[in-house]
Design a protein around this motif. Structure first.
Motif, PDB file in Angstrom:
ATOM      1  N   ALA A   1       0.858  -1.198   0.000  1.00 16.97           N
ATOM      2  CA  ALA A   1       0.000   0.000   0.000  1.00 16.97           C
ATOM      3  C   ALA A   1       0.890   1.243   0.000  1.00 16.97           C
ATOM      4  N   LEU A   2       1.190   1.736   1.192  1.00 19.95           N
ATOM      5  CA  LEU A   2       1.943   2.993   1.285  1.00 19.95           C
ATOM      6  C   LEU A   2       3.182   2.805   2.144  1.00 19.95           C
ATOM      7  N   GLU A   3       3.986   3.867   2.266  1.00 22.71           N
ATOM      8  CA  GLU A   3       5.200   3.759   3.083  1.00 22.71           C
ATOM      9  C   GLU A   3       4.864   3.851   4.569  1.00 22.71           C
ATOM     10  N   ALA A   4       5.910   3.611   5.413  1.00 28.55           N
ATOM     11  CA  ALA A   4       5.838   3.771   6.867  1.00 28.55           C
ATOM     12  C   ALA A   4       4.736   2.939   7.512  1.00 28.55           C
ATOM     13  N   GLN A   5       4.644   1.700   7.175  1.00 25.28           N
ATOM     14  CA  GLN A   5       3.604   0.825   7.730  1.00 25.28           C
ATOM     15  C   GLN A   5       4.152  -0.114   8.802  1.00 25.28           C
ATOM     16  N   ILE A   6       5.389  -0.604   8.629  1.00 21.44           N
ATOM     17  CA  ILE A   6       5.947  -1.544   9.610  1.00 21.44           C
ATOM     18  C   ILE A   6       6.739  -0.746  10.633  1.00 21.44           C
ATOM     19  N   THR A   7       6.057  -0.470  11.744  1.00 20.73           N
ATOM     20  CA  THR A   7       6.656   0.307  12.823  1.00 20.73           C
ATOM     21  C   THR A   7       7.426  -0.647  13.732  1.00 20.73           C
TER      22      THR A   7
ATOM     23  N   LEU B   1       8.809 -14.128   6.289  1.00 22.70           N
ATOM     24  CA  LEU B   1       9.273 -13.478   5.064  1.00 22.70           C
ATOM     25  C   LEU B   1       8.415 -12.234   4.804  1.00 22.70           C
ATOM     26  N   VAL B   2       9.068 -11.098   4.589  1.00 17.00           N
ATOM     27  CA  VAL B   2       8.347  -9.867   4.247  1.00 17.00           C
ATOM     28  C   VAL B   2       8.749  -9.472   2.832  1.00 17.00           C
ATOM     29  N   LEU B   3       7.760  -9.306   1.972  1.00 20.41           N
ATOM     30  CA  LEU B   3       8.031  -8.926   0.581  1.00 20.41           C
ATOM     31  C   LEU B   3       7.514  -7.520   0.369  1.00 20.41           C
ATOM     32  N   GLU B   4       8.428  -6.563   0.237  1.00 15.86           N
ATOM     33  CA  GLU B   4       8.024  -5.157   0.192  1.00 15.86           C
ATOM     34  C   GLU B   4       7.529  -4.765  -1.209  1.00 15.86           C
ATOM     35  N   GLY B   5       6.246  -4.973  -1.433  1.00 16.08           N
ATOM     36  CA  GLY B   5       5.618  -4.531  -2.679  1.00 16.08           C
ATOM     37  C   GLY B   5       5.556  -3.010  -2.735  1.00 16.08           C
ATOM     38  N   ALA B   6       5.252  -2.397  -1.593  1.00 18.89           N
ATOM     39  CA  ALA B   6       5.189  -0.931  -1.512  1.00 18.89           C
ATOM     40  C   ALA B   6       6.596  -0.358  -1.440  1.00 18.89           C
ATOM     41  N   ASN B   7       6.697   0.932  -1.674  1.00 18.67           N
ATOM     42  CA  ASN B   7       7.973   1.619  -1.486  1.00 18.67           C
ATOM     43  C   ASN B   7       8.069   2.109  -0.044  1.00 18.67           C
ATOM     44  N   GLY B   8       9.184   1.802   0.612  1.00 15.27           N
ATOM     45  CA  GLY B   8       9.445   2.322   1.950  1.00 15.27           C
ATOM     46  C   GLY B   8       8.443   1.945   3.023  1.00 15.27           C
ATOM     47  N   PRO B   9       7.960   0.702   3.058  1.00 14.64           N
ATOM     48  CA  PRO B   9       6.953   0.364   4.074  1.00 14.64           C
ATOM     49  C   PRO B   9       7.534   0.141   5.471  1.00 14.64           C
ATOM     50  N   THR B  10       8.894  -0.016   5.569  1.00 10.48           N
ATOM     51  CA  THR B  10       9.487  -0.407   6.855  1.00 10.48           C
ATOM     52  C   THR B  10      10.382   0.703   7.415  1.00 10.48           C
ATOM     53  N   TYR B  11      10.122   1.097   8.649  1.00  8.63           N
ATOM     54  CA  TYR B  11      11.001   2.066   9.314  1.00  8.63           C
ATOM     55  C   TYR B  11      12.374   1.434   9.553  1.00  8.63           C
TER      56      TYR B  11
ATOM     57  N   THR C   1      13.217 -12.600   7.179  1.00  8.32           N
ATOM     58  CA  THR C   1      13.855 -12.197   5.916  1.00  8.32           C
ATOM     59  C   THR C   1      13.002 -11.125   5.247  1.00  8.32           C
ATOM     60  N   VAL C   2      13.626  -9.983   4.943  1.00 10.51           N
ATOM     61  CA  VAL C   2      12.899  -8.899   4.268  1.00 10.51           C
ATOM     62  C   VAL C   2      13.482  -8.732   2.870  1.00 10.51           C
ATOM     63  N   VAL C   3      12.670  -8.968   1.841  1.00 13.89           N
ATOM     64  CA  VAL C   3      13.112  -8.662   0.473  1.00 13.89           C
ATOM     65  C   VAL C   3      12.754  -7.193   0.255  1.00 13.89           C
ATOM     66  N   PRO C   4      13.770  -6.319   0.168  1.00 14.60           N
ATOM     67  CA  PRO C   4      13.487  -4.886   0.190  1.00 14.60           C
ATOM     68  C   PRO C   4      12.823  -4.377  -1.078  1.00 14.60           C
ATOM     69  N   ASP C   5      12.073  -3.298  -0.907  1.00  7.45           N
ATOM     70  CA  ASP C   5      11.344  -2.656  -2.008  1.00  7.45           C
ATOM     71  C   ASP C   5      12.186  -2.455  -3.265  1.00  7.45           C
ATOM     72  N   VAL C   6      13.428  -2.036  -3.082  1.00 10.65           N
ATOM     73  CA  VAL C   6      14.232  -1.651  -4.247  1.00 10.65           C
ATOM     74  C   VAL C   6      14.513  -2.822  -5.192  1.00 10.65           C
ATOM     75  N   ILE C   7      14.260  -4.040  -4.717  1.00 12.94           N
ATOM     76  CA  ILE C   7      14.331  -5.165  -5.652  1.00 12.94           C
ATOM     77  C   ILE C   7      12.965  -5.834  -5.794  1.00 12.94           C
ATOM     78  N   CYS C   8      12.260  -5.955  -4.651  1.00 15.84           N
ATOM     79  CA  CYS C   8      10.995  -6.706  -4.645  1.00 15.84           C
ATOM     80  C   CYS C   8       9.962  -6.114  -5.606  1.00 15.84           C
ATOM     81  N   ASN C   9       9.850  -4.768  -5.615  1.00 17.07           N
ATOM     82  CA  ASN C   9       8.809  -4.177  -6.477  1.00 17.07           C
ATOM     83  C   ASN C   9       9.389  -3.594  -7.776  1.00 17.07           C
ATOM     84  N   ALA C  10      10.577  -4.074  -8.150  1.00 11.11           N
ATOM     85  CA  ALA C  10      11.229  -3.527  -9.357  1.00 11.11           C
ATOM     86  C   ALA C  10      10.711  -4.146 -10.657  1.00 11.11           C
TER      87      ALA C  10
END
Ligand code: NAD
Length: 423
Positions: free
Chosen positions: A300-306, A317-327, A340-349
């Motif tokens: 959805a949007l950024e700043a969701q995983i506080t 496993l966390v797959l960051e479809g959104a950009n910047g969802p994790t603080y 394991t977090v697959v970061p946005d910069v690859i996951c949603n590329a």
């Protein structure tokens, strides 16, 4: 009430990005001397977008186009229509595009744009006027060799079609390559609409395999059921995973047995949200984060995983479809907890990768089949996740830091080799 405010007090996406860059610096050796170039956007344009509403009144909206870094090629990045858009957010999103295009080794820099508007409150004619006026206002920055917009939250292929047409009117001839994510009959690419969700799935499968998580039978929770979330959910469901929880702007639904994703997609198309879907238990929005799940897809949007949500999250496993969802602090907690977090910069590329294919096809005026697109997309995504995985192992760091190391090395090498003009 005026909607003029360059910095939304709730948005700290740019700070999140800066913290991510600071973590990479120690790994960059000599290239570190160029890192400042990544800590500021190359240029940022703020535009006033006045339009005549259907009732004859005039409203003003604030729009942005930011080019973060152009060391490796033209700017590339979406356009967001959302009530929370501000300069801070667009700067961060443009920077993440710089990193993303470099991780995938695409010949682009990073850019992003947006308008602070709730597109759902506008009629189709008002949305068209807004898009055409915005395109005109940023036309000095965009172009197929300079900066190529694409869809993001709140924008879609139709809007890209209007942007392409407006830019073409200004140029006096059709310029299909000025935006990507266009309708297919206007020079768009097959497979583009579903590419980001597909990329989330493809990288997710690789990561699951590497950590020994069986996807068939696994429990998946998805936040955001739009372009990215719904396609990722669909593909995971096709791979026999159970989509047990879905949250969007209309609420959160849960079904321990897993949803019929096709039926949910149809419901969302008809009702513009997941609320009211049959065979679902409605749960509190905050309870979404505590659901028993193996895989979490924030889309959805950024700043969701506080920090708090990260401490209790059950996913492996966390797959960051959104950009910047994790603080960044939440990121540390997830690493410590072995998630394991697959970061946005690859996951949603996946989206920008097929956007690259679209741009190439527009330049050549020769179009590929959907099979060719998906095959090339999967190949690039698998190559990139493997490179990132190996770098993480090598440097004993998180996948995010590894992705940033790979990307920053490529960008700063280009910076170094080009030199600083005028020398
Ligand atoms: P979209 O507009 O199609 O869907 C957004 C979804 O998020 C909708 O389901 C909406 O209801 C939901 N949402 C909005 N506000 C919410 C809230 N407060 N709580 C819960 N859900 C909420 O957008 P999209 O294109 O699917 O983009 C989603 C994310 O993926 C964004 O972060 C975007 O930057 C990123 N992304 C998109 C693409 C792409 O190709 N579309 C590519 C890369 C990254």
């Amino acid at each position: 009430m005026s909607n003029l405010s360059y910095a939304n007090e709730h948005s700290d996406a740019w700070q999140t990005y800066l913290a991510q860059i600071d973590r990479v610096a120690p790994h960059l050796g000599d290239l570190k001397q160029y890192i400042e170039t990544l800590k500021r956007p190359k240029r940022a344009l703020i535009v006033d977008v006045p339009i005549v509403m259907d009732d004859g009144s005039i409203r003003h909206f604030e729009g942005y186009r930011v080019q973060h870094n152009l060391s490796r090629g033209p700017g590339k990045g979406g356009v967001r229509y959302h009530p929370n858009v501000d300069l801070n957010e667009v700067m961060a999103l443009s920077a993440w595009m710089t990193i993303k295009t470099a991780v995938l080794n695409l010949p682009f820099g990073g850019a992003k744009g947006g308008i602070r508007v709730d597109p759902r409150q506008l009629s189709p004619r008002e949305l068209e006027r807004l898009t055409r006026r915005f395109t005109t206002e940023i036309s000095s920055l965009i172009g197929p060799q300079t900066d190529i917009p694409a869809p993001d939250v709140g924008t879609n292929p139709n809007i890209m079609g209007w942007m392409m047409d407006t830019y073409s009117m200004i140029q006096g001839h059709t310029v299909t390559g000025v935006v990507t994510g266009k309708p297919v009959h206007l020079g768009g690419s097959l497979g583009r609409v579903r590419a980001t969700g597909r990329g989330v799935f493809v990288t997710g499968l690789q990561a699951a395999q590497k950590i020994g998580l069986e996807v068939a039978g696994s429990k998946v929770a998805v936040q955001g059921f739009g372009n990215v979330g719904s396609e990722a959910a669909y593909l995971f469901n096709e791979a026999n995973a159970k989509i047990v929880a879905v949250q969007d702007h209309t609420g959160t639904i849960f079904n321990a047995e897993g949803f019929d994703v096709k039926a949910l997609q149809k419901h969302v198309e008809e009702h513009q949200g997941v609320a009211g879907f049959a065979d679902a238990q409605v749960i509190d929005n905050e309870a979404f984060w505590d659901v028993d799940m193996d895989i979490l897809i924030p889309a959805a949007l950024e700043a969701q995983i506080t920090l708090e949500r990260a401490q209790n999250l059950k996913a492996k496993l966390v797959l960051e479809g959104a950009n910047g969802p994790t603080y960044p602090k939440a990121d540390d907690v997830l690493v410590e907890r072995g998630v394991t977090v697959v970061p946005d910069v690859i996951c949603n590329a996946g989206g920008v990768t097929v956007s690259y294919f679209e741009w190439v096809q527009d330049m050549a005026s020769y179009f590929w089949t959907e099979e060719e697109i998906n095959e090339r997309l999967d190949k690039l995504m698998i190559q990139a996740i493997n490179d990132v995985w190996n770098t993480a192992k090598d440097k004993e760091c998180s996948l995010r830091t590894a992705a940033y190391i790979l990307a920053c090395e490529r960008i700063l090498k280009a910076r170094k080799e080009r030199g600083i003009f005028p020398g």
